[in-house]
Write a protein that holds these residues in place. Structure first.
Motif, PDB file in Angstrom:
ATOM      1  N   GLU A  64      39.042  40.672  50.759  1.00 64.41           N
ATOM      2  CA  GLU A  64      39.501  41.952  50.223  1.00 64.41           C
ATOM      3  C   GLU A  64      40.175  42.503  49.115  1.00 64.41           C
ATOM      4  N   LEU A  65      41.631  42.119  49.737  1.00 66.37           N
ATOM      5  CA  LEU A  65      42.924  42.435  48.423  1.00 66.37           C
ATOM      6  C   LEU A  65      42.678  41.578  47.290  1.00 66.37           C
ATOM      7  N   SER A  66      41.861  40.086  47.097  1.00 68.54           N
ATOM      8  CA  SER A  66      41.236  40.447  45.640  1.00 68.54           C
ATOM      9  C   SER A  66      40.187  40.891  44.620  1.00 68.54           C
ATOM     10  N   LYS A  67      39.972  42.489  45.915  1.00 63.36           N
ATOM     11  CA  LYS A  67      39.150  43.030  44.850  1.00 63.36           C
ATOM     12  C   LYS A  67      39.998  44.852  44.130  1.00 63.36           C
ATOM     13  N   ARG A  68      41.306  44.102  44.158  1.00 60.83           N
ATOM     14  CA  ARG A  68      41.451  45.489  44.170  1.00 60.83           C
ATOM     15  C   ARG A  68      41.707  45.470  42.674  1.00 60.83           C
ATOM     16  N   LYS A  69      42.257  46.737  42.367  1.00 54.01           N
ATOM     17  CA  LYS A  69      42.270  47.402  40.699  1.00 54.01           C
ATOM     18  C   LYS A  69      43.692  46.752  39.950  1.00 54.01           C
ATOM     19  N   HIS A  70      44.667  46.889  41.073  1.00 51.74           N
ATOM     20  CA  HIS A  70      46.047  46.865  40.807  1.00 51.74           C
ATOM     21  C   HIS A  70      47.139  46.920  41.688  1.00 51.74           C
ATOM     22  N   GLY A  71      48.002  46.931  41.334  1.00 51.23           N
ATOM     23  CA  GLY A  71      49.426  46.329  42.260  1.00 51.23           C
ATOM     24  C   GLY A  71      50.113  45.119  42.355  1.00 51.23           C
ATOM     25  N   VAL A  72      50.747  44.557  43.364  1.00 53.49           N
ATOM     26  CA  VAL A  72      51.056  43.367  43.052  1.00 53.49           C
ATOM     27  C   VAL A  72      51.066  42.354  44.615  1.00 53.49           C
ATOM     28  N   ILE A  73      50.430  41.265  44.368  1.00 51.24           N
ATOM     29  CA  ILE A  73      51.030  40.356  45.559  1.00 51.24           C
ATOM     30  C   ILE A  73      51.998  39.078  45.587  1.00 51.24           C
ATOM     31  N   ALA A 122      56.882  42.834  35.879  1.00 55.05           N
ATOM     32  CA  ALA A 122      55.488  42.942  37.044  1.00 55.05           C
ATOM     33  C   ALA A 122      55.552  44.146  37.925  1.00 55.05           C
ATOM     34  N   ILE A 123      55.979  44.762  37.997  1.00 54.70           N
ATOM     35  CA  ILE A 123      55.629  45.561  38.900  1.00 54.70           C
ATOM     36  C   ILE A 123      55.477  47.284  38.007  1.00 54.70           C
ATOM     37  N   GLU A 124      56.236  46.980  36.439  1.00 57.72           N
ATOM     38  CA  GLU A 124      55.636  48.153  35.968  1.00 57.72           C
ATOM     39  C   GLU A 124      53.854  47.426  35.211  1.00 57.72           C
ATOM     40  N   ALA A 125      53.990  46.660  35.216  1.00 55.51           N
ATOM     41  CA  ALA A 125      52.270  46.268  34.542  1.00 55.51           C
ATOM     42  C   ALA A 125      51.238  46.830  35.794  1.00 55.51           C
ATOM     43  N   SER A 126      51.445  46.487  36.824  1.00 54.54           N
ATOM     44  CA  SER A 126      50.794  46.754  38.099  1.00 54.54           C
ATOM     45  C   SER A 126      51.392  48.485  38.676  1.00 54.54           C
ATOM     46  N   LEU A 127      51.818  49.166  37.707  1.00 55.69           N
ATOM     47  CA  LEU A 127      51.998  50.755  38.108  1.00 55.69           C
ATOM     48  C   LEU A 127      50.637  51.122  36.841  1.00 55.69           C
ATOM     49  N   ALA A 172      58.103  49.664  46.957  1.00 58.02           N
ATOM     50  CA  ALA A 172      56.777  50.284  47.917  1.00 58.02           C
ATOM     51  C   ALA A 172      55.420  51.036  47.227  1.00 58.02           C
ATOM     52  N   SER A 173      55.694  51.447  46.019  1.00 60.05           N
ATOM     53  CA  SER A 173      54.879  51.986  45.429  1.00 60.05           C
ATOM     54  C   SER A 173      53.940  51.165  44.996  1.00 60.05           C
ATOM     55  N   SER A 174      54.064  49.596  44.478  1.00 63.34           N
ATOM     56  CA  SER A 174      53.660  48.935  43.748  1.00 63.34           C
ATOM     57  C   SER A 174      53.027  47.482  45.049  1.00 63.34           C
ATOM     58  N   LEU A 175      53.278  47.330  45.469  1.00 61.39           N
ATOM     59  CA  LEU A 175      54.000  45.881  46.070  1.00 61.39           C
ATOM     60  C   LEU A 175      52.304  46.667  47.428  1.00 61.39           C
ATOM     61  N   LEU A 187      51.783  40.049  55.084  1.00 60.83           N
ATOM     62  CA  LEU A 187      52.439  41.079  55.941  1.00 60.83           C
ATOM     63  C   LEU A 187      51.367  41.751  54.127  1.00 60.83           C
ATOM     64  N   VAL A 188      50.114  42.620  55.005  1.00 58.37           N
ATOM     65  CA  VAL A 188      49.977  43.378  53.948  1.00 58.37           C
ATOM     66  C   VAL A 188      50.606  45.533  54.062  1.00 58.37           C
ATOM     67  N   ILE A 189      50.929  45.850  52.682  1.00 54.88           N
ATOM     68  CA  ILE A 189      52.216  46.411  52.820  1.00 54.88           C
ATOM     69  C   ILE A 189      51.308  48.050  53.324  1.00 54.88           C
ATOM     70  N   SER A 190      51.186  48.140  54.415  1.00 55.36           N
ATOM     71  CA  SER A 190      50.556  49.496  55.167  1.00 55.36           C
ATOM     72  C   SER A 190      51.450  51.288  55.156  1.00 55.36           C
TER      73      SER A 190
END
Length: 577
Positions: A320-329, A413-418, A450-453, A518-521
């Motif tokens: 499910e996570l692999s389908k995301r368009k943005h964010g960091v894993i 990396a975080i800026e790229a995800s944002l 918190a906003s990117s992970l 750990l999924v960031i909820s």
């Protein structure tokens, strides 16, 4: 030894006692008076005659074996003529196995192999010898002390033969413009070349990930890392080390005259049509240069997440996570825990013509069609951060950064995800809940984390039991203490490692992944913002259903995939540290 003297047990059958006693008199130093005393004690106590004689120190344990050999018509020898043994006969029998089972081959013909063993009733060893030699096994018996001495001397002679002419000079101006085919080294090649080739060939054959060559005061130790565990495979005189070191550095096109500074290099070889990439690192130590070679087999296909050992909710969440368009894993864990392999499995799942994927790696371990891969090069100052800065301008959909080592790489990396990119990377932390604090320690602002992970995957690799020889066990209190559970589920079966020719007698073949995701909820995100410690994050995540590394490892023990000892080695020891 109990099996050997069980035939004497307490029927008070006097003829049997006399027969056994007579054999002891004939084949040991036992006197008639000592035998009479032992028989009298046996008539009163019902103990085994052999046990009484051992307790009285009238005979030695191998005396009992000698007597039994007379009964079952097996030759017992008092001397093993080491000088008459061809050391080449031991090539297929590991020294550790020979010492453990107290067995040594002494003569091989076209149809049979004669072996000396301390216990002629050791069926496991006899079956293994049939598998190793594929010939009839002729048994002789001797004392454990004589067999161990023979093993040490014969294997030492075998090692000396390998390097008897290693001190010969070799050509340092070999043409190494292309990949070296190590199978082309014939009998006329310099001894050092054949020796180095044989070490590399054996490492690839046994699927070792690293070769360690370590010089010490009097000898050089050769060790392989197989399935994450170091195994000693050879010892050689220290005087051979300089020739071996020089040969390896010539293969990697390094400066053979420079022995005071660390050097890094790369060797490309061919073996049975396969391209093997070896990353070489040398460092000067007290008695020479310590050498480590990391073996990468080019052309290996990327394994899927299921093949790596992922399943259940973790696998579903990752898909499910692999389908995301943005964010960091982030994938976390120590060196050698399979982080890069997992990232490539995720990328392989994402890889499709409609997505642009670029990676920056050190080194590029898997070559994947459809993915642009960049190799870090410190010699020209191409670092993760510099490569990542350029990648962002290449209009990628997915970015994989091999390792987040510093603030600059983490921030980019975080800026790229944002800005709409899906970013995968690795981080060195012990568990998933420690990752946010590690990023904060680097200097990344908590609100950016918190906003990117979107998720943190922690993982380890456990060796998997050999399916050909693993055996079920009755769980004792000791095993329960290692597992840290009060009882084992009723449907579970716990297995132990045994060892057979298929697994090279170590009981394990391959490795599997244990993990925690750990999924960031919405519950976790405020904790990161407030710089909560790893313990608070872990408690919150487990309340939301996260299975810890320990719980996942327990599941694989209960399913018979790995052993209690392997879990204790990989998980318990780390927790204690």
């Amino acid at each position: 030894m109990d099996d050997i003297i069980v035939n004497e047990q307490g029927t008070n059958d006097r003829p049997t006692q006399i027969k056994i006693g007579q054999l002891f008199l004939e084949h040991t130093s036992l006197t008639k008076a000592q035998l009479a005393e032992a028989l009298e004690i046996q008539s009163e106590s019902g103990l085994l005659l052999g046990e009484i004689l051992l307790k009285k120190n009238y005979i030695h344990p191998h005396d009992i074996t000698r007597v039994i050999c007379q009964q079952i018509n097996i030759t017992y020898i008092n001397e093993i003529k080491v000088d008459d043994i061809d050391p080449n006969i031991t090539i297929d029998l590991p020294i550790n196995y020979a010492k453990f089972h107290e067995v040594i081959p002494i003569l091989e013909t076209d149809y049979s192999v004669s072996v000396v063993i301390s216990d002629p009733f050791n069926e496991d060893a006899l079956n293994d010898l049939h598998e190793i030699f594929h010939k009839d096994i002729k048994l002789l018996v001797s004392s454990p002390l004589r067999i161990q001495d023979a093993i040490n001397r014969v294997y030492e002679k075998a090692n000396r033969n390998i390097v008897s002419t290693l001190e010969d000079e070799f050509d340092e101006n070999l043409d190494l413009a292309g990949p070296i085919d190590i199978l082309d080294a014939g009998a006329d090649e310099a001894p050092v070349i054949r020796f180095v080739n044989s070490i590399i060939f054996r490492a690839v054959k046994e699927r070792a990930s690293d070769i360690h060559i370590e010089p010490y005061d009097k000898e050089t130790i050769y060790r392989f890392r197989i399935n994450g565990v170091m195994e000693e495979i050879l010892r050689q005189p220290l005087k051979t080390h300089a020739a071996v070191s020089s040969r390896i550095k010539v293969m990697a096109k390094l400066d053979i005259a420079e022995k005071r500074l660390p050097q890094d290099g790369r060797i490309k070889i061919k073996m049975a049509g396969k391209d093997i990439d070896i990353r070489l690192s040398t460092v000067p130590v007290q008695f020479g240069e310590r050498i480590v070679m990391r073996i990468l087999e080019k052309g290996e296909s990327v394994m899927g997440l299921e093949q790596l050992g992922y399943g259940g909710h973790v696998l579903a969440n990752l898909e499910e996570l692999s389908k995301r368009k943005h964010g960091v894993i982030y994938v976390t864990g120590p060196t050698g825990s399979g982080k890069t392999t997992t990232l490539m499995a995720l990328l392989d799942k994402i890889n499709e013509p409609g997505k642009m994927i670029i990676t920056v790696e050190d080194p590029v371990e898997y070559e994947v069609p459809g993915i642009s891969q960049i190799q870090v090069n410190s010699k020209i100052d191409l670092s993760f951060a510099i490569a990542l800065r350029s990648i962002v301008r290449q209009d990628p959909d997915v970015i994989m950064v091999g390792e987040t080592r510093d603030l600059e790489t983490a921030s980019m990396a975080i800026e790229a995800s944002l800005t709409g990119h899906f970013v995968l990377s690795t981080l060195h932390t012990n568990d998933s809940s420690s990752a946010p604090n590690r990023l904060i320690d680097m200097g990344v602002q908590p609100f950016l984390i918190a906003s990117s992970l979107i998720a943190i995957l922690a993982q380890r690799l456990l060796r998997t039991l050999c399916t050909a020889c693993k055996e079920p066990i009755q769980v004792t209190e000791f095993e329960l203490s290692l597992l840290r559970v009060s009882k084992v589920p009723q449907e579970a079966t716990i297995f132990k490692a045994v060892g057979c020719p298929k697994c090279n007698h170590n009981g394990y073949t391959g490795r599997t992944t244990v993990c925690e995701l750990l999924v960031i909820s919405d519950t976790i995100r405020p904790l990161i913002m407030s710089k909560a410690d790893a313990g608070q994050l872990k408690k919150a995540a487990t309340r939301e259903g996260m299975k810890t590394l320990r719980q996942d490892a327990l599941r694989k023990v209960f399913n018979g995939i790995t052993s209690v000892e392997e879990m204790a080695r990989a998980i318990n020891e780390e927790e204690q540290n």
